[in-house]
Write a protein that holds these residues in place. Structure first.
Motif, short mmCIF file in Angstrom:
data_model
loop_
_atom_site.label_atom_id
_atom_site.label_comp_id
_atom_site.label_asym_id
_atom_site.label_seq_id
_atom_site.Cartn_x
_atom_site.Cartn_y
_atom_site.Cartn_z
N ASN A 63 192.39 122.37 36.37
CA ASN A 63 191.10 121.92 35.87
C ASN A 63 190.11 123.08 35.90
O ASN A 63 190.20 123.97 36.74
N GLN A 97 190.22 120.09 47.54
CA GLN A 97 190.82 120.89 46.46
C GLN A 97 190.79 122.35 46.91
O GLN A 97 189.79 123.03 46.77
N GLU A 122 188.74 113.86 40.60
CA GLU A 122 189.49 112.60 40.67
C GLU A 122 189.98 112.19 39.28
O GLU A 122 191.13 111.76 39.13
N LYS A 123 189.13 112.38 38.29
CA LYS A 123 189.49 112.02 36.92
C LYS A 123 190.68 112.85 36.45
O LYS A 123 191.54 112.36 35.71
N HIS A 124 190.70 114.09 36.84
CA HIS A 124 191.82 114.95 36.45
C HIS A 124 193.08 114.56 37.23
O HIS A 124 194.18 114.56 36.70
N LYS A 125 192.88 114.21 38.48
CA LYS A 125 194.00 113.94 39.38
C LYS A 125 194.82 112.73 38.92
O LYS A 125 196.05 112.75 39.00
N VAL A 126 194.15 111.70 38.43
CA VAL A 126 194.88 110.49 38.05
C VAL A 126 195.81 110.72 36.87
O VAL A 126 196.77 109.99 36.67
N LYS A 127 195.54 111.77 36.10
CA LYS A 127 196.39 112.05 34.94
C LYS A 127 197.66 112.81 35.35
O LYS A 127 198.57 112.96 34.54
N GLU A 163 202.25 111.98 40.58
CA GLU A 163 201.97 112.08 42.01
C GLU A 163 202.67 113.26 42.69
O GLU A 163 202.09 113.90 43.57
N ARG A 192 200.76 116.60 42.43
CA ARG A 192 199.33 116.66 42.74
C ARG A 192 198.97 117.76 43.74
O ARG A 192 197.86 118.26 43.73
#
Lengths: 156, 189
Positions: free
Chosen positions: A64, A143, A102-107, A110, A113
């Motif tokens: 990101n 992060q 968080e928005k990037h992480k959900v994409k 798992e 990550r």
């Protein structure tokens, strides 16, 4: 006229090139799909500094981007000239970082990550104050993999 | 009758031969314009955040290589004004201490580099300093890697992914990179 008549007599020996455009179009679509366009329009001016000890970022989807720099000239009236943070395609404050991450992480799947990297694209002229704030916020959000984006230094 | 209609149809067909050229043109356009932007940079692992103040453990001053960068982008290395060009050599000398000097680190594993900057420091300078310190370690790792046999008579020429992981770990165990960054002073902003 006589030419046509001659041809009609025999079976055409030429290979049909009618499917050539289709093949080329397929290639074209492949390239169009594969090439990732820079998804966010830069609103801040970023000229990354030069360095020698560089490492490559591997998977694009695990990265990101956080931009820090002075707003572009057309935003001077609304946003002033002090260096600002840009997340995605809009100006943001340090407090917006956790949601952005968080928005990037959900994409991301798992199992990958832990390899998410934040690429800090920071203008060389910016002072460390805002960079430090961003770093602190990143640390607070857990992060920890950070990449200071920079260009390869030209040989002297 | 059938003959003429066939000829008519042939005349009505749009020539698709140039379609390939058009598509090629587009393809070449995309090939040329898309720059596969290689993203490179200095990879850093930040320390986890902890609320409590770091306990200033009693470190021997000889083991600490303090680097201060002020708001005027000047460099103070171990209380001496230093040029950024000398930083790498000084750091290397400090870590390895080849002449076993009293005031340099006891051994590479005990060497700690402490970096501190002002909030007014330019990012460019900060990154350059960081780059030099990382460069010092990279050079030392390279030197260390050259001592390991690659198989046969050849030896590794540099520290890279080519080297098996266990040897890489051994090298990093001998010369671990410990770089602690202090909270910056708010001077200069």
């Amino acid at each position: 006229m006589s030419k046509f008549q001659k041809k009609r007599g025999k079976a055409s020996p030429e290979v049909s090139t009618a499917s050539l455009p289709d093949i080329i179009f397929m290639l074209l679509f492949f390239f169009m799909v594969v090439t990732v366009m820079r998804n966010s329009e830069l609103k801040v001016k970023v000229v990354t500094p030069e360095a020698t000890e560089l490492s490559k970022l591997e998977e694009k989807s695990l990265v990101n981007y956080l931009y820090i720099g002075k707003p572009m000239e057309k935003y001077h009236e609304t946003y002033g000239t002090t260096p600002r943070l840009q997340l995605g395609d809009k100006f943001a404050t340090v407090a917006d970082i956790p949601i952005f991450l968080e928005k990037h992480k959900v994409k991301v799947p798992e199992n990958k990550r832990s390899r998410i990297t934040s690429s800090l694209r920071v203008d060389g002229e910016v002072t460390m104050g805002i960079v430090q704030d961003v770093k602190t916020q990143l640390r607070k959000s857990g992060q920890l993999r950070v990449n200071y984006s920079s260009k390869k230094e030209r040989e002297k | 009758m059938g003959k003429t209609s066939a000829r008519d149809r042939m005349k009505n067909e749009v020539n698709a031969g140039s379609m390939a050229d058009i598509a090629f043109l587009l393809l070449i356009f995309f090939l040329v314009t898309t720059t596969i932007a290689e993203d490179k940079g200095i990879l850093v692992k930040l320390p986890p955040w902890s609320e409590e103040e770091v306990d200033p453990t009693k470190l021997k001053t000889r083991n600490v290589f303090s680097v201060l960068v002020n708001a005027d982008n000047q460099l103070l290395v171990r209380d001496e004004l230093t040029s950024i060009d000398d930083l790498r050599e000084r750091a290397k000398e400090f870590i390895m201490n080849p002449d076993k000097l009293e005031n340099l680190s006891e051994k590479p594993t005990k060497a700690i580099i402490s970096l501190k900057n002002d909030r007014g420091t330019e990012y460019k300078t900060y990154l350059k300093v960081y780059n030099e310190l990382l460069g010092a370690y990279n050079e030392l790792w390279n030197d260390e890697a050259r001592k390991y046999p690659k198989g046969g008579d050849t030896k590794y020429t540099e520290y890279s992914d080519e080297i098996p992981l266990d040897i890489r770990k051994e090298i990093k165990g001998k010369i671990p990179m410990v770089l602690s960054e202090a909270e910056p002073t708010s001077y200069g902003e």
